[in-house]
Design a protein around this motif. Sequence first.
Motif, PDB file in Angstrom:
ATOM      1  N   PRO A  43     -34.677  12.617 -23.819  1.00 36.70           N
ATOM      2  CA  PRO A  43     -34.424  11.871 -22.584  1.00 36.70           C
ATOM      3  C   PRO A  43     -35.560  12.011 -21.562  1.00 36.70           C
ATOM      4  O   PRO A  43     -35.849  11.070 -20.826  1.00 36.70           O
ATOM      5  CB  PRO A  43     -33.121  12.492 -22.062  1.00 36.70           C
ATOM      6  CG  PRO A  43     -32.427  12.959 -23.300  1.00 36.70           C
ATOM      7  CD  PRO A  43     -33.513  13.446 -24.213  1.00 36.70           C
ATOM      8  N   MET A  44     -36.216  13.174 -21.506  1.00 38.07           N
ATOM      9  CA  MET A  44     -37.340  13.334 -20.565  1.00 38.07           C
ATOM     10  C   MET A  44     -38.495  12.430 -20.973  1.00 38.07           C
ATOM     11  O   MET A  44     -39.182  11.862 -20.132  1.00 38.07           O
ATOM     12  CB  MET A  44     -37.850  14.775 -20.530  1.00 38.07           C
ATOM     13  CG  MET A  44     -36.851  15.810 -20.068  1.00 38.07           C
ATOM     14  SD  MET A  44     -36.045  15.390 -18.534  1.00 38.07           S
ATOM     15  CE  MET A  44     -34.557  16.347 -18.739  1.00 38.07           C
ATOM     16  N   LYS A  45     -38.740  12.310 -22.274  1.00 36.84           N
ATOM     17  CA  LYS A  45     -39.835  11.443 -22.732  1.00 36.84           C
ATOM     18  C   LYS A  45     -39.485   9.973 -22.489  1.00 36.84           C
ATOM     19  O   LYS A  45     -40.362   9.172 -22.165  1.00 36.84           O
ATOM     20  CB  LYS A  45     -40.141  11.703 -24.207  1.00 36.84           C
ATOM     21  CG  LYS A  45     -40.793  13.074 -24.449  1.00 36.84           C
ATOM     22  CD  LYS A  45     -42.125  13.197 -23.713  1.00 36.84           C
ATOM     23  CE  LYS A  45     -42.874  14.459 -24.062  1.00 36.84           C
ATOM     24  NZ  LYS A  45     -44.115  14.618 -23.292  1.00 36.84           N
ATOM     25  N   ALA A  46     -38.203   9.606 -22.644  1.00 41.52           N
ATOM     26  CA  ALA A  46     -37.794   8.241 -22.303  1.00 41.52           C
ATOM     27  C   ALA A  46     -38.076   7.988 -20.823  1.00 41.52           C
ATOM     28  O   ALA A  46     -38.537   6.903 -20.430  1.00 41.52           O
ATOM     29  CB  ALA A  46     -36.308   8.050 -22.608  1.00 41.52           C
ATOM     30  N   ALA A  47     -37.829   9.003 -20.015  1.00 44.88           N
ATOM     31  CA  ALA A  47     -38.071   8.859 -18.569  1.00 44.88           C
ATOM     32  C   ALA A  47     -39.568   8.775 -18.264  1.00 44.88           C
ATOM     33  O   ALA A  47     -39.961   8.112 -17.293  1.00 44.88           O
ATOM     34  CB  ALA A  47     -37.431  10.026 -17.819  1.00 44.88           C
ATOM     35  N   VAL A  48     -40.405   9.414 -19.069  1.00 43.86           N
ATOM     36  CA  VAL A  48     -41.862   9.298 -18.858  1.00 43.86           C
ATOM     37  C   VAL A  48     -42.297   7.841 -19.089  1.00 43.86           C
ATOM     38  O   VAL A  48     -43.165   7.325 -18.377  1.00 43.86           O
ATOM     39  CB  VAL A  48     -42.640  10.272 -19.778  1.00 43.86           C
ATOM     40  CG1 VAL A  48     -44.141   9.962 -19.783  1.00 43.86           C
ATOM     41  CG2 VAL A  48     -42.405  11.719 -19.341  1.00 43.86           C
TER      42      VAL A  48
END
Length: 274
Positions: free
Chosen positions: A166-171
């Motif tokens: 999810p953090m990479k999706a947010a990036v």
Amino acid sequence: MRPAPQGRDAAGDGPRFQGRIAVVTGGASGIGKACAEVLAAQGATVAIADRDLVNAQVVAQALGGRAYAIDVSVPQDLEALAECIEAELGPVALLVNAAGIIQGPSVRPEELPFDTYDRVYGINLRGTHAACVAFGRRMAARRRGAILNLASIAGMRSTPLHAYGPMKAAVIGLTENLAAEWGRCGVRVNCLSPGPVLTPALEDAIDKGLRDRRRMEDSAASGRMVMPREVALAAAFLLSDEASAITGVNLPVDHGWLVANSWASFGGLRSHTS
Ligand code: NAD
């Protein structure tokens, strides 16, 4: 005034970043180190910003650049870093945000400690945002610059990495937002989504038995792991004037991991050995 595109040789190394200052967070290891090497080979002066100052110094020394100690999870330190680098080296034209951590073992969501979640968030997402803001706002004021963030295929498809993915999706979302925010200011913001890259972080996970190299290779269309330099060459393209019309994109660098995975339910990829 935008600079005219500059030439480079066929191998991808050449002077296209001559006279430009590049900051690479996480440049002491893996993908960041490879990005620093490629940018320096193409003429940039590199600043390696990493929490591992010892290895940052080794990389910087080899490339004729400078090393800076930074923990990207402390937002106010990034503002001080930008001020310091610009005072010592000059205006920063290029930023690569490669500082990041792998989540660790893949666990069920109810078993994921919130301090792990917060750590992954603080470094991989907020750290990327804070570095973009610290350097990007200066680029925007000068009306020139290019930023490259490191996302992941884990941000594009579901994986059992409930913090990292999810953090990479947010990036990817952050990259799109900032590309729109600073587009009229001459600042381009793009990101790469690598598949499994053979870096020290992943080698460590393989050594600990957390990831299986053979399975990762088999999951890619080409049957290969991505090498750090392959990511770095894509990064250099997106940072260069040759990509002058490209902003807000997320480019997979995955040896076809994304296109190959849906073949599993049809019996998998064909080998074409005959
Ligand atoms: P790596 O561990 O080899 O290098 C990461 C670097 O970041 C290290 O030098 C480390 O010291 C630094 N770093 C970590 N936390 C930091 C912090 N808080 N402040 C400053 N520096 C910090 O990892 P890598 O595999 O090269 O990964 C680089 C980026 O690429 C990460 O964002 C990662 O999520 C992403 N990525 C990696 C892969 C892969 O398979 N290796 C795949 C997709 C995306």
